[in-house]
Design a protein around this motif. Structure first.
Motif, PDB file in Angstrom:
ATOM      1  N   GLY A  65      -3.774 -21.545  27.958  1.00  0.00           N
ATOM      2  CA  GLY A  65      -4.270 -22.794  29.493  1.00  0.00           C
ATOM      3  C   GLY A  65      -3.697 -20.892  30.638  1.00  0.00           C
ATOM      4  O   GLY A  65      -3.492 -20.045  30.387  1.00  0.00           O
ATOM      5  N   ALA A  66      -2.958 -21.838  31.074  1.00  0.00           N
ATOM      6  CA  ALA A  66      -2.807 -21.381  32.846  1.00  0.00           C
ATOM      7  C   ALA A  66      -1.817 -20.779  32.257  1.00  0.00           C
ATOM      8  O   ALA A  66      -1.286 -20.060  32.774  1.00  0.00           O
ATOM      9  CB  ALA A  66      -2.284 -22.738  33.717  1.00  0.00           C
ATOM     10  N   CYS A  92      -4.349 -16.692  31.959  1.00  0.00           N
ATOM     11  CA  CYS A  92      -3.230 -17.247  31.646  1.00  0.00           C
ATOM     12  C   CYS A  92      -2.322 -16.198  32.821  1.00  0.00           C
ATOM     13  O   CYS A  92      -2.858 -14.928  32.707  1.00  0.00           O
ATOM     14  CB  CYS A  92      -2.431 -17.045  31.014  1.00  0.00           C
ATOM     15  SG  CYS A  92      -2.112 -15.223  29.448  1.00  0.00           S
ATOM     16  N   SER A  93      -1.733 -16.682  33.562  1.00  0.00           N
ATOM     17  CA  SER A  93      -0.606 -16.332  34.082  1.00  0.00           C
ATOM     18  C   SER A  93       0.455 -15.619  34.119  1.00  0.00           C
ATOM     19  O   SER A  93       1.346 -14.316  34.663  1.00  0.00           O
ATOM     20  CB  SER A  93      -0.304 -17.042  35.572  1.00  0.00           C
ATOM     21  OG  SER A  93       0.089 -18.777  35.152  1.00  0.00           O
ATOM     22  N   SER A  94       1.103 -16.030  32.510  1.00  0.00           N
ATOM     23  CA  SER A  94       2.177 -15.585  31.913  1.00  0.00           C
ATOM     24  C   SER A  94       1.756 -15.944  30.443  1.00  0.00           C
ATOM     25  O   SER A  94       1.602 -16.710  29.849  1.00  0.00           O
ATOM     26  CB  SER A  94       3.031 -16.538  32.328  1.00  0.00           C
ATOM     27  OG  SER A  94       3.043 -17.969  32.212  1.00  0.00           O
ATOM     28  N   ALA A 101       8.038 -13.693  19.527  1.00  0.00           N
ATOM     29  CA  ALA A 101       6.545 -13.545  19.603  1.00  0.00           C
ATOM     30  C   ALA A 101       5.990 -13.152  21.306  1.00  0.00           C
ATOM     31  O   ALA A 101       4.575 -13.008  20.728  1.00  0.00           O
ATOM     32  CB  ALA A 101       6.866 -15.373  19.280  1.00  0.00           C
ATOM     33  N   VAL A 102       6.968 -13.764  21.592  1.00  0.00           N
ATOM     34  CA  VAL A 102       5.873 -13.210  22.922  1.00  0.00           C
ATOM     35  C   VAL A 102       5.731 -11.638  23.140  1.00  0.00           C
ATOM     36  O   VAL A 102       4.538 -11.246  23.630  1.00  0.00           O
ATOM     37  CB  VAL A 102       6.994 -13.842  24.586  1.00  0.00           C
ATOM     38  CG1 VAL A 102       6.629 -13.222  25.536  1.00  0.00           C
ATOM     39  CG2 VAL A 102       6.753 -15.629  24.164  1.00  0.00           C
ATOM     40  N   THR A 276       9.169 -13.507  28.841  1.00  0.00           N
ATOM     41  CA  THR A 276       8.405 -14.093  29.549  1.00  0.00           C
ATOM     42  C   THR A 276       7.202 -12.549  29.721  1.00  0.00           C
ATOM     43  O   THR A 276       8.405 -11.528  30.578  1.00  0.00           O
ATOM     44  CB  THR A 276       8.658 -14.529  31.346  1.00  0.00           C
ATOM     45  OG1 THR A 276       9.604 -15.647  30.499  1.00  0.00           O
ATOM     46  CG2 THR A 276       7.529 -14.664  32.446  1.00  0.00           C
ATOM     47  N   VAL A 277       6.299 -12.723  30.252  1.00  0.00           N
ATOM     48  CA  VAL A 277       5.761 -11.724  30.512  1.00  0.00           C
ATOM     49  C   VAL A 277       4.704 -11.776  31.428  1.00  0.00           C
ATOM     50  O   VAL A 277       4.415 -13.428  31.422  1.00  0.00           O
ATOM     51  CB  VAL A 277       4.434 -10.980  29.428  1.00  0.00           C
ATOM     52  CG1 VAL A 277       3.470  -9.981  30.214  1.00  0.00           C
ATOM     53  CG2 VAL A 277       5.259 -10.714  28.192  1.00  0.00           C
ATOM     54  N   LEU A 278       4.836 -11.604  33.393  1.00  0.00           N
ATOM     55  CA  LEU A 278       4.010 -11.837  34.422  1.00  0.00           C
ATOM     56  C   LEU A 278       2.706 -10.795  34.449  1.00  0.00           C
ATOM     57  O   LEU A 278       3.441  -9.889  34.264  1.00  0.00           O
ATOM     58  CB  LEU A 278       5.259 -12.025  35.219  1.00  0.00           C
ATOM     59  CG  LEU A 278       6.791 -13.247  35.322  1.00  0.00           C
ATOM     60  CD1 LEU A 278       7.192 -13.143  36.814  1.00  0.00           C
ATOM     61  CD2 LEU A 278       6.159 -14.799  35.319  1.00  0.00           C
TER      62      LEU A 278
END
Length: 279
Positions: A65-66, A92-94, A101-102, A276-278
């Motif tokens: 989603g976002a 998505c934003s991030s 996993a990320v 986190t990937v931004l």
């Protein structure tokens, strides 16, 4: 070897999804809260939830989603999720969740999605089920609905400092103000306010039956180094455990040594690692 394809999930599989989320109560908290409120149907969530595994044995989830959020995602599931969504334009934003996993998703998605603004590969995921042993700041309290305008500048400052862009840029002020107001009305926003100005704040951004996840922790620059965050977090933990959930959790950048020390002093222990990937 047969490859199991990822698939879009619906409400018929809600029981399997909730059982899988229970296996990762801290890492899956963001997804668990949203599903508990609105189920799995994409038209209610404004997001899609993908699953990996047979219908009898769901192994992994991915929320799109976002944000893109993998949950309990095995390497095989990461490959299947990336294959399913990699040809779509990034919306998505991030990407946020369990680090393996990320980072695995990003390795596969980067060629088609393009560059990121920042990658934070090591964010300790921490939790506690006990009140802090350090004294709670009695001046830290829930923000009242008539104090949204007092809290809002501090929320903008925190977001800008943490994420690197302002949440009110490009016409985002109304939506961000609404989000801050929602947290206040839900009795999830805490602050210490002195002379009409916030000097410490934190929110319970995610609440499930397993945990309340703290986000948005911020101390006004001129108050830093004086122990205000330690007492503030202790106050938030005490109230959250008493009123909201049986545990409190959060994740923090590995390089933020002062914050990590505060959380450790307040009894938090590492239970996993996020990334986190931004964009």
């Amino acid at each position: 070897m047969l490859t199991v394809a990822a698939r879009l999930l619906g409400d018929a599989e809600r029981g399997s999804v909730e059982r899988l989320l229970d296996q990762d109560p801290y890492g899956g908290a963001q997804v668990a809260e949203r599903i508990s409120m609105a189920g799995l149907a994409w038209w209610r969530q404004d997001a899609r939830i993908f699953g990996y595994g047979s219908r009898r044995h769901l192994e992994s989830l991915c929320w799109l989603g976002a944000n893109l959020i993998p949950v309990h995602a095995t390497p095989a599931a990461v490959a299947a999720f990336a294959e399913m969504i990699g040809n779509e334009p990034r919306g998505c934003s991030s990407i946020v969740g369990s680090a393996d996993a990320v980072l695995g998703l990003w390795d596969r998605l980067a060629p088609s999605w393009g560059s990121s603004r920042d990658v934070r590969p090591d964010q300790p995921l921490m939790a506690t089920s006990n009140p802090a042993s350090v004294p709670a700041d009695p001046a830290v309290r829930l923000v009242r609905p008539d104090e949204v305008d007092v809290l809002f500048p501090a929320a903008v400052a925190m977001y800008t400092e943490e994420v690197g862009v302002s949440p009110i840029a490009d016409g985002g002020e109304r939506l961000y103000r609404e989000r801050v107001g929602e947290l206040v009305r839900a009795r999830r926003a805490y602050a210490r306010i002195i002379d009409g100005r916030v000097v410490f704040k934190a929110e319970l951004a995610v609440v499930t039956r397993h945990t309340a996840q703290i986000q948005g922790v911020w101390t006004a620059p001129e108050w830093r180094g004086q122990g205000i965050a330690r007492g503030g977090i202790a106050a938030v933990v005490r109230d959250a455990l008493r009123r909201v959930a049986p545990s409190v959790s959060l994740y923090v950048n590995d390089y933020n040594t002062p914050a990590r020390r505060v959380y450790e002093r307040c009894g938090f222990q590492q239970v996993g690692t996020f990334a986190t990937v931004l964009f």
